[in-house]
Write an enzyme that holds these catalytic residues in place. Structure first.
Site, PDB file in Angstrom:
ATOM      1  N   ARG A 246      -0.867 -12.954  74.654  1.00 45.43           N
ATOM      2  CA  ARG A 246      -0.588 -12.041  75.760  1.00 45.43           C
ATOM      3  C   ARG A 246       0.495 -12.650  76.614  1.00 45.43           C
ATOM      4  NH1 ARG A 246      -2.645  -8.436  73.819  1.00 45.43           N
ATOM      5  NH2 ARG A 246      -4.271  -7.019  74.550  1.00 45.43           N
ATOM      6  N   GLU A 275       5.936  -7.314  80.136  1.00 48.72           N
ATOM      7  CA  GLU A 275       6.552  -6.514  79.083  1.00 48.72           C
ATOM      8  C   GLU A 275       6.412  -5.016  79.387  1.00 48.72           C
ATOM      9  OE1 GLU A 275       4.021  -8.219  75.965  1.00 48.72           O
ATOM     10  OE2 GLU A 275       3.125  -6.250  75.692  1.00 48.72           O
ATOM     11  N   HIS A 293       5.788  -6.734  70.730  1.00 51.58           N
ATOM     12  CA  HIS A 293       4.315  -6.595  70.701  1.00 51.58           C
ATOM     13  C   HIS A 293       3.854  -5.756  69.486  1.00 51.58           C
ATOM     14  CE1 HIS A 293       0.601  -6.810  73.528  1.00 51.58           C
ATOM     15  NE2 HIS A 293       0.232  -6.799  72.270  1.00 51.58           N
TER      16      HIS A 293
HETATM   17  O1  LIG Z   1      -2.262  -6.988  71.622  1.00 50.09           O
HETATM   18  C1  LIG Z   1      -2.907  -6.295  70.919  1.00 50.09           C
HETATM   19  C2  LIG Z   1      -4.332  -6.249  70.936  1.00 50.09           C
HETATM   20  O2  LIG Z   1      -4.948  -6.840  71.845  1.00 50.09           O
HETATM   21  O3  LIG Z   1      -4.906  -5.613  70.047  1.00 50.09           O
END
Ligand SMILES: O=CC(=O)O
Length: 334
Positions: A246, A275, A293
């Site tokens: 994250r 982000e 991401h």
């Molecule tokens: O970042 C993506 C998730 O947490 O699934």
């Protein structure tokens, strides 16, 4: 003759565009209101749309906090289609009797694959080399052209040893012949350590000894900037850092500076502080691979995530069962 009373259908909200098939399944069970766009509603609009709704399917970007829970007294379940759930205020959800769910397992192997992809791309300078070629700079062979860092046979450090961390450890140990070190809040049991061929070490040892460091820990306020200038200074100057976890776990400004000064060799980043904004310093250095991401983004996995979020809503609101809860509120809302 008595006419049977029709069973009231619960109303649910889908807060972002998801797959039409998942939406159609939800419509078989519920009255569904949905955001069919790729933009989040404002928090005010989300609260307005949630009036009278018993459930909500979220993509992990919108907050479920005390203000929302107070304003939405009919809400009983919030289902994220993500494994991370730092958008949930779990204590407030517990206090309000609202269940939160996430999507573990279905994305583990896909996300671990992407961790290796980022590590390999950053260590072997794949995107930098491609930019060089596309720019027409490749005119001849040279002995050290785009020479990168070795991956196989090196020491892989993993910070955060949940399901995804373990899947990465297995890939590193069994696929790439790596020595695997890890640090985690809780040490794994001996059988799991053995299956991953991973050795538990303290965080400072991990930072010092890893040739490559993979971050796979959940974001919590306690681990905000868990990798900052001081931690980067402990790492080897030849090391590659991968953040799959994250934004906010790494101090992106400190990382950009460390990459600029080559205090570490390279980084592969799928997540960023604030982000989709990316720290301008990261955009300026060549020795970083940047992706938007997408670690879980194969269509099969994204469909499985959407389906699991929908299944959580269906199981809870029609049968009172939760499949993958992140909390178990003591007094679920009636
Ligand atoms: O970042 C993506 C998730 O947490 O699934």
């Amino acid at each position: 003759m008595d006419t049977p009373t029709p069973t009231a259908r619960a109303a649910v909200l889908v807060a972002r565009r998801i797959f039409p098939e998942t939406l159609a399944r939800l419509r078989q069970h519920f009255d569904v209101d949905s955001n069919d766009a790729d933009e989040d509603w404002s928090q005010e609009e989300l609260i307005r749309r949630l009036q009278g709704k018993a459930g909500v399917l979220l993509t992990g970007t919108q907050r479920v906090d005390a203000a929302l829970l107070t304003a939405c007294p009919r809400l009983r379940i919030a289902a994220n289609m993500t494994v991370g759930y730092n958008n949930f205020d779990v204590a407030a959800m517990d206090a309000a009797g609202v269940v939160g769910t996430n999507t573990p397992d279905v994305l583990t192997e896909t996300t671990a694959d992407f961790g290796m992809a980022l590590l390999l791309a950053a260590a072997r300078r794949v995107t930098e080399a491609e930019r060089y070629l596309r720019a027409g700079q490749w005119t001849r062979w040279t002995v050290d052209l785009m020479a990168g860092a070795e991956v196989h046979g090196t020491t892989l450090g993993i910070l955060g040893m949940g399901r995804i961390g373990q899947a990465i450890a297995r890939r590193g140990a069994h696929g790439f012949g790596m020595r695997v070190l890890y640090h985690n809040r809780r040490r794994l049991d001996a059988a799991t350590e053995q299956a991953c061929r991973a050795t538990y070490v303290d965080k400072a040892t991990l930072l010092r000894e890893a040739d490559h460091l993979m971050l796979v820990l959940p974001y919590t306020p306690e681990n905000h900037h868990t990798i900052g200038a001081a931690e980067l200074a402990l790492m080897k100057p030849t090391a590659v850092l991968v953040n799959l976890a994250r934004g906010g776990i790494v101090d992106d400004a400190a990382l950009a500076e460390a990459l600029r000064q080559r205090r570490i060799a390279a980084a592969g980043l799928d997540v960023f502080e604030g982000e989709p904004h990316v720290h301008p310093g990261l955009l300026q250095v060549p020795n970083v691979v940047l992706t938007p991401h997408i670690a879980s983004a194969t269509l099969r996995t994204r469909r499985a995530m959407a389906d699991l979020a929908a299944d959580n809503l269906i199981a809870y609101l029609t049968e009172g069962r939760v499949l993958t809860p992140v909390n178990r509120p003591p007094q679920p809302r009636a």
